[in-house]
Design a protein around this motif. Structure first.
Motif, mmCIF file in Angstrom:
data_model
loop_
_atom_site.group_PDB
_atom_site.id
_atom_site.type_symbol
_atom_site.label_atom_id
_atom_site.label_comp_id
_atom_site.label_asym_id
_atom_site.label_seq_id
_atom_site.Cartn_x
_atom_site.Cartn_y
_atom_site.Cartn_z
ATOM 1 N N SER A 18 -76.587 68.818 11.187
ATOM 2 C CA SER A 18 -75.467 69.428 11.907
ATOM 3 C C SER A 18 -74.150 68.730 11.595
ATOM 4 N N GLN A 19 -73.206 69.480 11.074
ATOM 5 C CA GLN A 19 -71.842 69.069 10.780
ATOM 6 C C GLN A 19 -71.697 68.225 9.525
ATOM 7 N N GLY A 20 -72.636 67.382 9.240
ATOM 8 C CA GLY A 20 -72.534 66.570 8.032
ATOM 9 C C GLY A 20 -72.258 65.115 8.311
ATOM 10 N N ARG A 21 -72.309 64.340 7.251
ATOM 11 C CA ARG A 21 -72.109 62.898 7.357
ATOM 12 C C ARG A 21 -70.643 62.583 7.620
ATOM 13 N N PRO A 22 -70.315 61.732 8.580
ATOM 14 C CA PRO A 22 -68.905 61.393 8.845
ATOM 15 C C PRO A 22 -68.300 60.655 7.657
ATOM 16 N N ARG A 23 -67.038 60.984 7.362
ATOM 17 C CA ARG A 23 -66.346 60.363 6.230
ATOM 18 C C ARG A 23 -65.329 59.342 6.719
ATOM 19 N N GLU A 72 -51.627 98.938 28.807
ATOM 20 C CA GLU A 72 -50.258 98.634 28.350
ATOM 21 C C GLU A 72 -50.062 97.142 28.111
ATOM 22 N N ALA A 73 -51.121 96.487 27.646
ATOM 23 C CA ALA A 73 -51.058 95.063 27.336
ATOM 24 C C ALA A 73 -51.066 94.858 25.830
ATOM 25 N N VAL A 74 -50.512 93.737 25.386
ATOM 26 C CA VAL A 74 -50.685 93.319 23.999
ATOM 27 C C VAL A 74 -52.010 92.573 23.908
ATOM 28 N N VAL A 75 -52.527 92.471 22.693
ATOM 29 C CA VAL A 75 -53.818 91.826 22.478
ATOM 30 C C VAL A 75 -53.618 90.606 21.584
ATOM 31 N N HIS A 76 -54.034 89.450 22.095
ATOM 32 C CA HIS A 76 -53.985 88.210 21.316
ATOM 33 C C HIS A 76 -55.407 87.709 21.116
ATOM 34 N N VAL A 77 -55.736 87.317 19.903
ATOM 35 C CA VAL A 77 -57.063 86.788 19.599
ATOM 36 C C VAL A 77 -56.988 85.282 19.434
ATOM 37 N N ASP A 78 -57.754 84.566 20.260
ATOM 38 C CA ASP A 78 -57.998 83.151 20.045
ATOM 39 C C ASP A 78 -59.056 83.084 18.960
ATOM 40 N N GLY A 79 -58.594 82.949 17.729
ATOM 41 C CA GLY A 79 -59.492 82.956 16.573
ATOM 42 C C GLY A 79 -59.591 81.595 15.931
ATOM 43 N N ALA A 80 -59.692 80.552 16.745
ATOM 44 C CA ALA A 80 -59.838 79.211 16.173
ATOM 45 C C ALA A 80 -60.916 79.209 15.107
ATOM 46 N N ARG A 81 -62.001 79.936 15.381
ATOM 47 C CA ARG A 81 -63.111 80.040 14.447
ATOM 48 C C ARG A 81 -63.257 81.463 13.905
ATOM 49 N N MET A 141 -59.376 73.052 19.406
ATOM 50 C CA MET A 141 -58.019 72.563 19.494
ATOM 51 C C MET A 141 -57.999 71.060 19.704
ATOM 52 N N ASP A 142 -57.013 70.564 20.479
ATOM 53 C CA ASP A 142 -56.819 69.135 20.590
ATOM 54 C C ASP A 142 -58.051 68.460 21.161
ATOM 55 N N GLY A 143 -58.672 67.620 20.373
ATOM 56 C CA GLY A 143 -59.809 66.856 20.850
ATOM 57 C C GLY A 143 -61.089 67.641 20.919
ATOM 58 N N ASP A 144 -61.069 68.924 20.618
ATOM 59 C CA ASP A 144 -62.265 69.750 20.715
ATOM 60 C C ASP A 144 -62.943 69.755 19.366
ATOM 61 N N THR A 145 -63.960 68.925 19.205
ATOM 62 C CA THR A 145 -64.667 68.843 17.943
ATOM 63 C C THR A 145 -66.108 69.282 18.077
ATOM 64 N N GLY A 146 -66.443 69.890 19.216
ATOM 65 C CA GLY A 146 -67.827 70.236 19.438
ATOM 66 C C GLY A 146 -68.581 69.059 20.024
ATOM 67 N N MET A 147 -69.861 69.252 20.340
ATOM 68 C CA MET A 147 -70.629 68.178 20.971
ATOM 69 C C MET A 147 -71.057 67.133 19.963
ATOM 70 N N PHE A 169 -57.307 75.061 11.474
ATOM 71 C CA PHE A 169 -57.573 74.639 10.106
ATOM 72 C C PHE A 169 -58.597 73.510 10.029
ATOM 73 N N TYR A 170 -59.124 73.069 11.175
ATOM 74 C CA TYR A 170 -60.125 72.005 11.095
ATOM 75 C C TYR A 170 -61.475 72.388 11.672
ATOM 76 N N LYS A 171 -61.559 73.389 12.518
ATOM 77 C CA LYS A 171 -62.812 73.669 13.202
ATOM 78 C C LYS A 171 -63.875 74.267 12.281
ATOM 79 N N SER A 172 -63.503 75.128 11.387
ATOM 80 C CA SER A 172 -64.459 75.679 10.430
ATOM 81 C C SER A 172 -64.131 75.271 9.003
ATOM 82 N N LEU A 173 -62.894 74.872 8.759
ATOM 83 C CA LEU A 173 -62.433 74.635 7.393
ATOM 84 C C LEU A 173 -62.407 73.168 7.000
ATOM 85 N N GLY A 174 -62.587 72.263 7.954
ATOM 86 C CA GLY A 174 -62.665 70.862 7.618
ATOM 87 C C GLY A 174 -61.342 70.184 7.361
ATOM 88 N N GLY A 175 -60.231 70.779 7.774
ATOM 89 C CA GLY A 175 -58.934 70.140 7.608
ATOM 90 C C GLY A 175 -58.772 68.944 8.533
#
Length: 406
Positions: A47-52, A210-219, A1-7, A245-251
């Motif tokens: 890892s991750q590729g060359r910065p553009r 009796e809970a709903v289920v939400h998936v944090d599926g960023a990836r 998410m915000d600012g989370d680009t991995g190490m 749309f940016y963590k695995s897809l490169g948006g």
């Protein structure tokens, strides 16, 4: 998410650059500039590729205008830009809902906003503001407790083990909760996933409470190979799913919540209240559509090659006390590597390797909980496919040589 680009280029959790204020930020900025220059000068980046550059990203989007297949349909480049969520945004929302098998999907400029909105919606619908989530879940670690401070939610933890909670742990939680949130994969435990049967059992246990289920599926996009299931099958276990749309897809950025239509309407109301009803977002939307077209089909290939890379690294550092590849084998195209050196030494040795050989293995390193033990996150994407196991091992040996100099 915000600012989370991995190490690989991360500035730390919640934007914390250290306790020495401006001096720490200046050092981090200097290191980041040196790292970027070194990576851009490399022939190979593992890892991750060359910065553009900004120019390269703009050229990538501009090239869409010359393609014969982008005048209409899901691209709509010949139509007007979006205005407060119509046009291209609507196209991306419909495409996301289709891919995940939901009635609706709602686009958000950030993942922090997306999850906060949908968790708030479920709290209003279930009558419970308590969310059962892992203490390593993204809202707990990377979002400055926004779900609690801004939305008045609270969390309970089914487990503190570095994995997804089991069905027994969900069933045995000693407090009531309205929403069970599962992060797939659990990034801060090493991008780990349960087995399919374990996931189904945990979901059933949540519904049994009796809970709903939400998936944090960023990836979530990258989990199909591990589970051996399609995206609609995986997402269909949940009542709602958040994707990035940016963590695995490169948006460029952006996120979406896939959910039932009535929940989608409520999410749009909260999106407006939280300031996410931006006037125009078409560059971000186009980059997301491009990622869905280009990167999504390749993720299984990346995941398969991650196993090759992880095995080569494991062999190269075998016998070194404290050296660990986790998980081994990787569950997705991302995994963690732990080495028994201070982060600063590993950063310097890695930069020397890149500057002197034109080959870069890793991005940023972070100190681990044990002094002298550091961790990096390895992302195997398109650039890593050029690397054979032998080349990975050879460069790992080169890193060890430069560690002696560092």
């Amino acid at each position: 998410m915000d600012g989370d680009t991995g190490m690989d280029g991360d500035t730390g959790r919640d934007g914390d650059t250290g306790g020495d204020g401006g001096t720490g930020r200046a050092r981090e900025r200097e290191m980041r500039e040196r790292r970027t220059a070194a990576l851009r000068g490399c022939d190979r980046v593992l890892s991750q590729g060359r910065p553009r550059t900004v120019r390269e990203r703009l050229a990538e989007l501009a090239a869409l205008a010359d393609r014969p297949d982008t005048g209409g349909g899901d691209w709509g480049l010949d139509g007007p830009p979006d205005v407060y969520g119509d046009g291209p945004v609507d196209r991306l929302e419909r495409r996301t809902a289709e891919l995940l098998g939901f009635e609706d999907a709602v686009f958000f400029p950030t993942g922090t906003m997306a999850q906060q909105a949908v968790l708030r919606c479920w709290a209003e619908r279930t009558g419970s503001r308590t969310v059962a989530m892992h203490p390593l879940a993204h809202p707990e670690v990377h979002e400055r407790d926004a779900y609690a401070v801004l939305s008045g939610l609270r969390s309970v933890h089914p487990t503190t083990a570095p994995r997804l909670p089991t069905a027994a742990e969900v069933q045995g939680l000693d407090e009531p909760f309205g929403t069970l949130m599962l992060e797939l994969p659990l990034r801060d435990a090493g991008f780990v996933l349960p087995t399919w049967d374990e996931l189904c059992a945990a979901v059933d246990a949540g519904r049994g409470r009796e809970a709903v289920v939400h998936v944090d599926g960023a990836r979530l996009w990258e989990t199909t190979a591990h589970f051996g299931r399609t995206l609609p099958e995986i997402a269909g276990l949940a009542d709602s799913v958040y994707v990035s749309f940016y963590k695995s897809l490169g948006g460029l950025s952006g996120a979406a919540v896939a959910c039932p239509a009535e929940v989608g309407a409520q999410c749009r109301a909260w999106r407006h209240r939280y300031g996410g009803q931006l006037f125009q977002q078409w560059p971000t939307v186009l980059s997301a559509l491009l990622g869905l077209e280009r990167e999504l089909p390749r993720l299984p290939e990346y995941a398969a090659h991650a196993r090759v890379v992880a095995a080569a690294l494991g062999g190269a550092f075998a016998g070194m006390p404290g050296a660990v590849v986790h998980p081994d084998p990787p569950h997705t195209h991302q995994f963690r590597l732990w080495l028994p050196y201070p982060a600063g030494m590993l950063e310097e040795a890695g930069l020397l390797l890149a500057e002197e050989t034109g080959r870069a293995l890793f991005g940023g390193w972070r100190e681990g909980p044990v002094p002298g033990l550091s961790v990096t996150e390895v992302t195997v994407a398109a650039s890593a496919l050029e690397w054979s196991a032998e080349e990975v091992a050879e460069s790992a040996a080169g890193l060890l040589e430069r560690l002696a100099r560092a």
